[in-house]
Design a protein around this motif. Structure first.
Motif, PDB file in Angstrom:
ATOM      1  N   ALA A   1       0.827  -1.214   0.000  1.00 12.79           N
ATOM      2  CA  ALA A   1       0.000   0.000   0.000  1.00 12.79           C
ATOM      3  C   ALA A   1       0.858   1.261   0.000  1.00 12.79           C
ATOM      4  O   ALA A   1       0.328   2.364  -0.158  1.00 12.79           O
ATOM      5  CB  ALA A   1      -0.921  -0.013   1.215  1.00 12.79           C
ATOM      6  N   SER A   2       2.168   1.103   0.165  1.00 11.84           N
ATOM      7  CA  SER A   2       3.082   2.244   0.200  1.00 11.84           C
ATOM      8  C   SER A   2       3.656   2.497  -1.191  1.00 11.84           C
ATOM      9  O   SER A   2       3.217   1.926  -2.186  1.00 11.84           O
ATOM     10  CB  SER A   2       4.221   1.964   1.188  1.00 11.84           C
ATOM     11  N   ARG A   3       4.697   3.336  -1.234  1.00 11.01           N
ATOM     12  CA  ARG A   3       5.348   3.635  -2.510  1.00 11.01           C
ATOM     13  C   ARG A   3       6.495   2.669  -2.808  1.00 11.01           C
ATOM     14  O   ARG A   3       7.328   2.934  -3.684  1.00 11.01           O
ATOM     15  CB  ARG A   3       5.865   5.067  -2.493  1.00 11.01           C
ATOM     16  N   ALA A   4       6.542   1.562  -2.073  1.00 14.78           N
ATOM     17  CA  ALA A   4       7.611   0.586  -2.268  1.00 14.78           C
ATOM     18  C   ALA A   4       7.587   0.028  -3.693  1.00 14.78           C
ATOM     19  O   ALA A   4       6.519  -0.277  -4.240  1.00 14.78           O
ATOM     20  CB  ALA A   4       7.470  -0.557  -1.271  1.00 14.78           C
ATOM     21  N   GLY A   5       8.776  -0.110  -4.250  1.00 14.25           N
ATOM     22  CA  GLY A   5       8.883  -0.714  -5.573  1.00 14.25           C
ATOM     23  C   GLY A   5       9.000  -2.219  -5.517  1.00 14.25           C
ATOM     24  O   GLY A   5       8.693  -2.926  -6.478  1.00 14.25           O
TER      25      GLY A   5
END
Length: 477
Positions: free
Chosen positions: A239-243
């Motif tokens: 749900a985060s901006r993690a790639g």
């Protein structure tokens, strides 16, 4: 000449402060006059016990470049021209921290977890410092003032930054991780620590998962694959901006997997698979939990492009710090004993790990394993059962004698055979004489309890009475 950490122009631009004519460029930052160095900025933080404004004269006398003070207190301190006057001192420190983060090109790693975050931070610091200029949190500076202070201390030419982020309530990690803006965020474990402040351990998992909300776009989330909360944590990461999400542990599906962990009296050996490739390395401190957390160090190092071979090699230099597994030899009249100092803090997971380390100590024929234990706090209504539950770990690790302090330890004392209980008393101070008198040559003594139990009193007493030397082969024979 070394460039200053903070110029006058940068301080003014970051904070909008009013500055006295005597304010100088700064080489460091501090909130404690006991450790302040000449040239530091002193931040007069108001804490639960002390108000830092009371120590401004001492800071300036020690050579502080300037003191950050609040508008409210400035009039009382108007006899000096080395004041940086802001509406709120803590917010002023945060503002400098944000600017420090914005001006650096460093690769940033943030670490949280119920257990092992400080040790993992130290392992990460050691590994990266062999590969570039590394800046890291001091001790356990992981809270609402520790994180911005660590940021404010970060030099502009830092290549790697390592930050520890802690919490004991929900939404404490959120503002800190957004300030740090890590490229890699690591969660070591989720355990019932501070469970008093949560409805369930699932709430703790959600609170730890907040660390991913601060990830830089395309950053990497590192999660333990063995954790029963893995899917919950993974959902936070996605749900985060993690790639991407990297996993570590002993599970077959883990990206960085331990195939075999060998715990020896003074070190650990890990045989691992890193994305399918074999890698064997040594860690300079014993402990199965430390070995497992070292896998997260490899994952984070890979994510920021560090050399994995150099990272693994550097882990042999990791040594347990004071209060977190430090080992010293005590010189008794007729021989030596081993002291394992785990007194900094305690929770059920770290207590079991410490007992396992005690169980792994190789004793001489006459030696005994002695656990000196204080209450584990902030466990809420689960406290009695979690203390009672330590009995299994005590038996499994062949602990011979227990010295216990605190009302919650009564639950453990009732569960164990009477022959194992040397003494049970209200406080750590009441333990001191009994422990000092009870230790014999060949013994291994481990001391652990929550910070508020002040178990370090027992450690200090043992060291004062019997001296403290380097660990060696004293117990073998």
């Amino acid at each position: 000449m070394t460039d200053p950490l903070w110029t006058l122009e940068e301080i003014a631009a970051a904070t909008g402060a009013r500055m006295g004519a005597g304010v100088r460029a700064a080489s460091g930052a501090s909130i404690d006059t006991r450790t302040l160095e000449p040239g530091d900025l002193y931040f007069a933080i108001k804490g639960d016990v002390h108000d830092g404004h009371d120590f401004v004269p001492a800071a300036l006398e020690k050579g502080a470049a300037a003191a950050f003070v609040s508008e409210e207190k400035a009039q009382v301190l108007k006899g000096t021209d080395r004041l940086v006057i802001v509406p709120d001192v803590l917010e002023g420190m945060r503002q400098l921290g944000r600017v420090a983060r914005a001006r650096t090109g460093a690769k940033i790693v943030a670490i949280t977890g119920s257990v092992g975050k400080t040790g993992t931070k130290e392992a990460m610091r050691i590994a990266l410092s062999r590969q570039g200029k590394t800046h890291a949190s001091v001790a356990s500076y992981n809270n609402h003032w520790g994180v911005p202070l660590t940021l404010a201390r970060m030099p502009r030419d830092t290549e790697f930054g390592v930050f520890e982020i802690g919490m004991n309530h929900a939404e404490e990690i959120l503002p800190l991780t957004r300030m740090v803006r890590p490229h890699v965020a690591v969660i070591t474990t989720v355990e019932p620590v501070h469970i008093e402040f949560f409805r369930s351990i699932w709430g703790i998992a959600d609170a730890k998962g907040e660390i991913f909300s601060g990830l830089e776009p395309g950053g990497t989330a590192v999660i333990g694959r063995d954790s029963p909360y893995f899917e919950r944590l993974r959902a936070h990461a996605l749900a985060s901006r993690a790639g991407r999400v990297l996993t570590f542990g002993e599970a077959e599906a883990a990206d960085i997997r331990a195939e075999r962990i060998i715990v020896k009296p003074d070190l650990s050996v890990v045989e691992a698979r890193v994305f399918g490739q074999p890698l064997t390395y040594r860690i300079g401190t014993p402990g199965r939990h430390i070995a497992l957390n070292s896998l997260s160090v490899l994952a984070a190092a890979h994510a920021i492009g560090a050399d994995l071979a150099l990272t693994a090699l550097a882990l042999s230099e990791l040594k347990p710090p004071v209060g977190r597994g430090e080992r010293t030899v005590l010189s008794l009249k007729d021989g030596e004993a081993l002291l394992i100092d785990e007194s900094y803090n305690a929770n059920p997971a770290s207590m079991r790990a410490a007992l396992a380390n005690l169980g792994a100590v190789e004793l001489s024929r006459q030696g005994r394993r002695i656990a000196v234990l204080g209450d584990m706090k902030e466990l809420g209504e689960t406290g009695p059962a979690l203390h009672e539950g330590l009995a299994e770990a005590i038996e499994a690790n062949r602990v011979d004698h227990i010295f216990a302090a605190g009302p919650l330890m009564e639950n453990l004392v009732r569960k164990l055979p009477k022959a194992k209980i040397s003494v049970h008393v209200p406080t750590s101070a009441d333990l001191v004489e009994a422990v000092c008198a009870g230790v014999r040559p060949g013994d291994a003594v481990m001391v652990k309890g929550s910070l508020s139990m002040k178990m370090a009193l027992v450690v200090k007493a043992l060291k004062d009475r019997y001296g403290a030397g380097q660990t060696g082969q004293a117990l073998k024979g």
